[in-house]
Design a protein around this motif. Structure first.
Motif, PDB file in Angstrom:
ATOM      1  N   SER A 182       0.843  -1.002  -0.139  1.00  0.00           N
ATOM      2  CA  SER A 182       0.063  -0.014   0.505  1.00  0.00           C
ATOM      3  C   SER A 182       0.824   1.248  -0.054  1.00  0.00           C
ATOM      4  O   SER A 182       1.624   1.437   0.837  1.00  0.00           O
ATOM      5  CB  SER A 182      -0.280  -0.145   1.005  1.00  0.00           C
ATOM      6  OG  SER A 182      -1.871   1.393   1.339  1.00  0.00           O
TER       7      SER A 182
ATOM      8  N   LYS B 151      -8.489  -3.496  -1.410  1.00  0.00           N
ATOM      9  CA  LYS B 151      -8.151  -4.249  -2.343  1.00  0.00           C
ATOM     10  C   LYS B 151      -7.233  -6.263  -2.629  1.00  0.00           C
ATOM     11  O   LYS B 151      -7.897  -7.142  -2.760  1.00  0.00           O
ATOM     12  CB  LYS B 151      -7.466  -3.831  -3.603  1.00  0.00           C
ATOM     13  CG  LYS B 151      -7.166  -4.237  -5.088  1.00  0.00           C
ATOM     14  CD  LYS B 151      -8.870  -4.649  -5.517  1.00  0.00           C
ATOM     15  CE  LYS B 151      -9.295  -3.202  -6.424  1.00  0.00           C
ATOM     16  NZ  LYS B 151     -10.010  -2.676  -7.191  1.00  0.00           N
TER      17      LYS B 151
ATOM     18  N   ASP C 224      -8.173   1.973   0.660  1.00  0.00           N
ATOM     19  CA  ASP C 224      -8.752   1.128  -0.538  1.00  0.00           C
ATOM     20  C   ASP C 224      -7.682   0.184  -0.910  1.00  0.00           C
ATOM     21  O   ASP C 224      -8.056  -1.057  -1.500  1.00  0.00           O
ATOM     22  CB  ASP C 224      -9.556   2.007  -1.536  1.00  0.00           C
ATOM     23  CG  ASP C 224     -10.360   3.332  -1.229  1.00  0.00           C
ATOM     24  OD1 ASP C 224     -11.027   2.637  -0.422  1.00  0.00           O
ATOM     25  OD2 ASP C 224     -10.819   3.940  -1.982  1.00  0.00           O
ATOM     26  N   ILE C 225      -6.332   0.267  -1.189  1.00  0.00           N
ATOM     27  CA  ILE C 225      -5.105  -0.443  -2.066  1.00  0.00           C
ATOM     28  C   ILE C 225      -5.414  -1.870  -1.272  1.00  0.00           C
ATOM     29  O   ILE C 225      -5.173  -2.587  -1.225  1.00  0.00           O
ATOM     30  CB  ILE C 225      -4.350   0.028  -2.332  1.00  0.00           C
ATOM     31  CG1 ILE C 225      -4.354   1.276  -3.193  1.00  0.00           C
ATOM     32  CG2 ILE C 225      -2.552  -0.721  -2.479  1.00  0.00           C
ATOM     33  CD1 ILE C 225      -2.896   1.996  -2.728  1.00  0.00           C
TER      34      ILE C 225
ATOM     35  N   GLN D  62      -9.674  -8.073  -0.636  1.00  0.00           N
ATOM     36  CA  GLN D  62     -10.618  -9.242  -1.321  1.00  0.00           C
ATOM     37  C   GLN D  62      -9.794 -10.057  -1.999  1.00  0.00           C
ATOM     38  O   GLN D  62     -10.567 -11.028  -2.548  1.00  0.00           O
ATOM     39  CB  GLN D  62     -11.289  -7.628  -1.654  1.00  0.00           C
ATOM     40  CG  GLN D  62     -12.180  -8.008  -2.768  1.00  0.00           C
ATOM     41  CD  GLN D  62     -13.064  -6.992  -3.817  1.00  0.00           C
ATOM     42  OE1 GLN D  62     -12.743  -6.153  -4.032  1.00  0.00           O
ATOM     43  NE2 GLN D  62     -13.740  -7.408  -4.784  1.00  0.00           N
ATOM     44  N   GLY D  63      -7.760  -9.647  -2.848  1.00  0.00           N
ATOM     45  CA  GLY D  63      -8.365 -10.967  -3.818  1.00  0.00           C
ATOM     46  C   GLY D  63      -7.768 -11.297  -3.527  1.00  0.00           C
ATOM     47  O   GLY D  63      -7.122 -12.372  -3.416  1.00  0.00           O
TER      48      GLY D  63
ATOM     49  N   CYS E 250      -3.329  -4.617  -7.899  1.00  0.00           N
ATOM     50  CA  CYS E 250      -3.296  -5.835  -7.631  1.00  0.00           C
ATOM     51  C   CYS E 250      -4.343  -6.289  -8.128  1.00  0.00           C
ATOM     52  O   CYS E 250      -4.460  -7.224  -7.535  1.00  0.00           O
ATOM     53  CB  CYS E 250      -4.165  -4.640  -6.352  1.00  0.00           C
ATOM     54  SG  CYS E 250      -4.519  -5.857  -4.599  1.00  0.00           S
ATOM     55  N   ASP E 251      -5.502  -5.954  -8.463  1.00  0.00           N
ATOM     56  CA  ASP E 251      -6.597  -6.741  -9.142  1.00  0.00           C
ATOM     57  C   ASP E 251      -5.967  -7.817 -10.068  1.00  0.00           C
ATOM     58  O   ASP E 251      -6.404  -8.584 -10.336  1.00  0.00           O
ATOM     59  CB  ASP E 251      -7.383  -5.765 -10.015  1.00  0.00           C
ATOM     60  CG  ASP E 251      -8.761  -6.685 -10.127  1.00  0.00           C
ATOM     61  OD1 ASP E 251      -9.552  -7.405  -9.055  1.00  0.00           O
ATOM     62  OD2 ASP E 251      -8.705  -6.408 -11.163  1.00  0.00           O
TER      63      ASP E 251
ATOM     64  N   ALA F  83      -3.203  -0.548  -6.951  1.00  0.00           N
ATOM     65  CA  ALA F  83      -5.036  -1.236  -6.956  1.00  0.00           C
ATOM     66  C   ALA F  83      -5.239  -1.613  -8.140  1.00  0.00           C
ATOM     67  O   ALA F  83      -5.907  -2.770  -7.975  1.00  0.00           O
ATOM     68  CB  ALA F  83      -5.670  -0.030  -6.604  1.00  0.00           C
ATOM     69  N   ARG F  84      -5.370  -1.150  -9.435  1.00  0.00           N
ATOM     70  CA  ARG F  84      -5.659  -1.815 -10.494  1.00  0.00           C
ATOM     71  C   ARG F  84      -4.471  -3.025 -11.076  1.00  0.00           C
ATOM     72  O   ARG F  84      -4.943  -4.139 -10.703  1.00  0.00           O
ATOM     73  CB  ARG F  84      -4.780  -0.964 -12.090  1.00  0.00           C
ATOM     74  CG  ARG F  84      -5.499  -1.496 -13.349  1.00  0.00           C
ATOM     75  CD  ARG F  84      -5.272  -0.564 -14.306  1.00  0.00           C
ATOM     76  NE  ARG F  84      -3.342   0.013 -14.608  1.00  0.00           N
ATOM     77  CZ  ARG F  84      -3.511   0.971 -14.833  1.00  0.00           C
ATOM     78  NH1 ARG F  84      -4.113   1.527 -15.455  1.00  0.00           N
ATOM     79  NH2 ARG F  84      -1.855   1.215 -15.282  1.00  0.00           N
TER      80      ARG F  84
END
Length: 357
Positions: free
Chosen positions: A11, A41, A37-38, A44-45, A336-337, A333-334
């Motif tokens: 993060s 994310k 948010d990172i 969640q990932g 990470c996804d 964030a992107r």
């Protein structure tokens, strides 16, 4: 049998998030909402841990941020970086013990052997001071009374009430390539962290660290901090790498690198050497791209490729004995996804340390 690897994300607390390297974007500057948010994310990932970095002049404070997000993280661990030269160790122990309680034993700690802001202590005494700090923290976080008559600290203290004597203290992640740093890691770290390098150089460092740890009657686990750019094809990944650097000029890159208080460390110099050794596109070996280091002072290379190539590279590192990975990408964030979708489900992974509530 290879044990599961710990897969962590990053993060960007230290103002280290970009759509285009070197181009400041207010939406990506470190703040509680953006860095939170990172972290969410990453949870969640399916990541096991997330590094919360620390820099004196850059971004937001890691411990304060960890306290803000600890109630929001239900499964994942937090790897909180602390610049131990900047803080009074007994107070730092109480802060970390408080975080560990909030996280129900899911705290891990990245120890950074820092100077005090405005002070420049030579490497050898600075690392001797770091070793004393690590002893103080480990003793107090274990809920044990401390008696230390050291070179830098003369202390006789009871542990903070919030320490948890019924469980092991949070593990220490620690890195550094100088002899002084390696000596501290062998004597007091749980996980020795490396920045990117050629496979042969990594093997040599790990062999040396195993010898040093054995001489201290200890064993170490080994971690690797590296960026990643993964796309469905290698051509797309390389195009993403070129796009990331497409607006950076050399002057801006140099200014970014010099902002760090650690810009002249042994490890940082090695990252610069790799850029000099790389080919015309910035690759120093298969799928290891050094271009990203043109605009950051620390970890300066990325694994670039399609999912199979990224997995193969991680597998080569695991074969050497690395089992704790801290990945990142831009914007965080992107990427990470993308990593969570394309790579993470194909890795056998779990936290290195499960300490319980």
């Amino acid at each position: 049998m290879t044990r599961p690897a710990e897969i962590s994300w990053f993060s960007a607390l230290c103002d280290d998030d970009y759509e285009f390297m070197g181009v400041s974007d207010p939406a990506l500057q470190s703040s509680l909402p953006h860095c939170r948010d990172i972290v969410l994310k990453a949870e969640q990932g399916g990541f096991d841990n997330v590094l919360l970095p620390s820099g004196y002049a850059l971004g937001i404070d890691s411990i304060a941020f960890a306290g803000a997000v600890a109630p929001l993280v239900k499964r994942m661990q937090l790897l909180v970086a602390v610049r131990c030269g900047e803080m009074w160790p007994p107070q730092l122990a109480r802060q970390l013990a408080t975080l560990d309680g909030m996280l129900q034993g899911r705290l891990t700690v990245n120890i950074i052997s820092s100077d005090l802001p405005g002070e420049a202590l030579a490497s050898a005494p600075r690392y001797r001071r770091t070793l004393e700090v690590m002893e103080i923290l480990r003793t107090l976080l274990a809920g044990r009374p401390l008696v230390l008559r050291g070179e830098f600290y003369d202390l006789e203290l009871a542990p903070p009430r919030v320490a948890q004597p019924h469980r092991e203290p949070p593990p220490f992640y620690f890195g550094g390539l100088s002899d002084d740093a390696r000596d501290v890691a062998a004597r007091a770290a749980d996980v020795f962290l490396m920045w990117p390098d050629r496979i042969g150089n990594i093997r040599a460092v790990l062999d040396d660290m195993r010898r040093r740890a054995t001489a201290c009657g200890r064993t170490l686990r080994f971690g690797y901090r590296v960026h990643v750019i993964v796309r469905e094809t290698e051509a797309e990944a390389r195009a993403a790498a070129r796009r990331l650097m497409s607006k950076l000029d050399d002057v801006t890159g140099e200014e970014i690198r010099r902002k760090s208080l650690d810009a002249s460390s042994f490890g940082v110099r090695r990252q610069a050497e790799m850029r000099d050794e790389a080919d015309d596109e910035g690759f120093v070996e298969d799928n290891l791209w050094t271009g990203i280091g043109r605009a950051r002072s620390g970890c300066g290379a990325a694994i670039v490729g399609d999912p199979d190539q990224v997995l193969k590279k991680i597998g080569a590192y695991r074969a050497l004995g690395l089992d704790a990975f801290i990945f990142s990408g831009y914007p965080h964030a992107r990427e990470c996804d993308l990593f969570a979708r394309h790579v993470l489900p194909r890795i056998d992974h779990a936290p290195l340390f499960s300490r319980g509530a």
